[in-house]
Design a protein around this motif. Structure first.
Motif, mmCIF file in Angstrom:
data_model
loop_
_atom_site.group_PDB
_atom_site.id
_atom_site.type_symbol
_atom_site.label_atom_id
_atom_site.label_comp_id
_atom_site.label_asym_id
_atom_site.label_seq_id
_atom_site.Cartn_x
_atom_site.Cartn_y
_atom_site.Cartn_z
ATOM 1 N N ALA A 20 41.400 41.601 37.468
ATOM 2 C CA ALA A 20 41.251 42.159 36.244
ATOM 3 C C ALA A 20 42.952 42.178 36.127
ATOM 4 N N VAL A 21 43.775 42.611 37.146
ATOM 5 C CA VAL A 21 44.994 42.865 37.166
ATOM 6 C C VAL A 21 45.919 41.433 37.016
ATOM 7 N N PHE A 22 45.584 40.597 37.957
ATOM 8 C CA PHE A 22 46.174 39.271 37.865
ATOM 9 C C PHE A 22 45.790 38.230 36.484
ATOM 10 N N ILE A 24 42.623 52.483 44.294
ATOM 11 C CA ILE A 24 41.663 52.356 42.857
ATOM 12 C C ILE A 24 42.074 52.650 41.612
ATOM 13 N N PRO A 25 42.773 53.959 41.555
ATOM 14 C CA PRO A 25 43.346 54.488 40.536
ATOM 15 C C PRO A 25 44.734 53.600 40.118
ATOM 16 N N VAL A 26 45.443 53.061 41.181
ATOM 17 C CA VAL A 26 46.513 52.208 41.089
ATOM 18 C C VAL A 26 46.389 50.829 40.461
ATOM 19 N N LEU A 27 45.296 50.351 40.902
ATOM 20 C CA LEU A 27 44.881 48.947 40.429
ATOM 21 C C LEU A 27 44.625 49.009 38.980
ATOM 22 N N LEU A 28 43.651 50.376 38.759
ATOM 23 C CA LEU A 28 43.299 50.673 37.274
ATOM 24 C C LEU A 28 44.519 50.706 36.296
#
Length: 315
Positions: A213-215, A292-296
């Motif tokens: 999702a991030v990339f 997990i929260p950092v990627l979110l």
């Protein structure tokens, strides 16, 4: 209802007074001159960012994003094998060169931080690397192709949907691309290690999904900004390639000096690599839950930027 050939009248949609909710508005036709139709339609139909979205509006956004995704899937499904194999070559080279070649020497000199060998140590990083590469490049080239070559992107912008729905639909397609390619690398990892449930468990798949999702979101933003494929190459060379080696794919970032550690932990791939590695080999008590929260947070921030770009895109 088009103006004469001597006029530049354009069809626009404007909400007429109604007692219904915004998603049930009636629209009347107004003739306007010298106005960009993309801006008119978006300004009339897109929900404003300054207002809090209501539950019914979120339902509409989700439904519209699935519609956008379905259009992308119809183009993607005819190239499933090609997409699944596209990001497999580089991880295979790294696995053979680093995991088997360099790994045999490292195993006799040190014990890896996770896994039974250096090969096992880098396999989660290879999965993170492949998902990053295809999620980013596939999404970027898809949007660039629509904008610069087929010239069909204007039709996407004219769709009467919220800009956030356009963004979500595009990144859903990017997530599917990333999952298909990383799935191929997971098969390779299982064949090398025989540890099926190390690479197929809910926590592992959650981190992998967030990384895609991030990339994918980053790919959407780059695709909306570049004006040529050469510009995409610049982003790839100065952003993706350095992150491939500095994103904790080949090493444990905890062993780095403080200055380098700060740089590594600024990269979202570092959280994906360490999270996937811990989810594959370490007990839950040693899992870096902050990943997990950092990627979110990365994904949410990119969604605001991407929706804003869609709302103000001119081509």
């Amino acid at each position: 209802m088009i103006g004469t050939k001597h006029s530049a009248a354009l069809l626009t949609l404007s909400p007429s007074p109604s007692h219904h909710q915004p998603d049930a508005q009636n629209y009347e036709v107004i003739l306007r001159r010298d106005v960009n139709p993309i801006n008119i339609v978006k300004s009339n139909l897109a929900f404003p960012f300054s207002k809090t979205l209501k539950g019914s509006q979120w339902q509409t956004i989700i439904a519209d994003s699935l519609t956008v995704f379905w259009g992308e899937w119809l183009k993607l499904r005819v190239r499933i094998l090609q997409v699944a194999a596209a990001g497999l070559i580089s991880p295979l080279i790294y696995i053979i060169g680093f995991g088997l070649g360099l790994g045999s020497a490292l195993d006799s000199a040190m014990e890896p931080a996770a896994g039974d060998s250096y090969l096992e140590f880098i396999l989660p990083g290879m999965i993170a690397l492949s998902s990053m590469t295809i999620s980013f490049s596939g999404t970027t080239f898809s949007i660039c192709g629509e904008r610069l070559y087929t010239k069909t992107f204007a039709e996407t912008l004219l769709m009467p949907v919220h800009p956030l729905a356009l963004y979500l639909g595009k990144i859903l397609a990017g997530i599917v691309r990333g999952l298909m390619t990383s799935g191929s690398v997971i098969v390779v990892a299982v064949l090398f290690t025989g540890k099926v449930f190390s690479f197929i468990n809910p926590l592992f798949l959650l981190v992998l999904l967030l990384n895609c999702a991030v990339f994918s979101g980053l790919g959407v933003i780059v695709g909306l900004n570049v004006n040529s494929l050469e510009s995409v190459g610049l982003y790839n060379n100065f952003l993706i390639v350095p992150m491939s080696f500095l994103g904790a794919t080949f090493f444990d970032p905890r062993t780095l000096p403080l200055a380098l550690k700060v740089i590594v932990y600024l990269l979202p791939l570092s959280y994906a690599s360490t999270g996937l590695r811990a989810a594959a080999y370490l007990p839950l008590s040693q899992f870096p839950w902050y990943s997990i929260p950092v990627l979110l947070a990365f994904a949410i921030a990119l969604s605001f930027i991407g929706a804003y770009k869609f709302a103000h895109q001119q081509d």
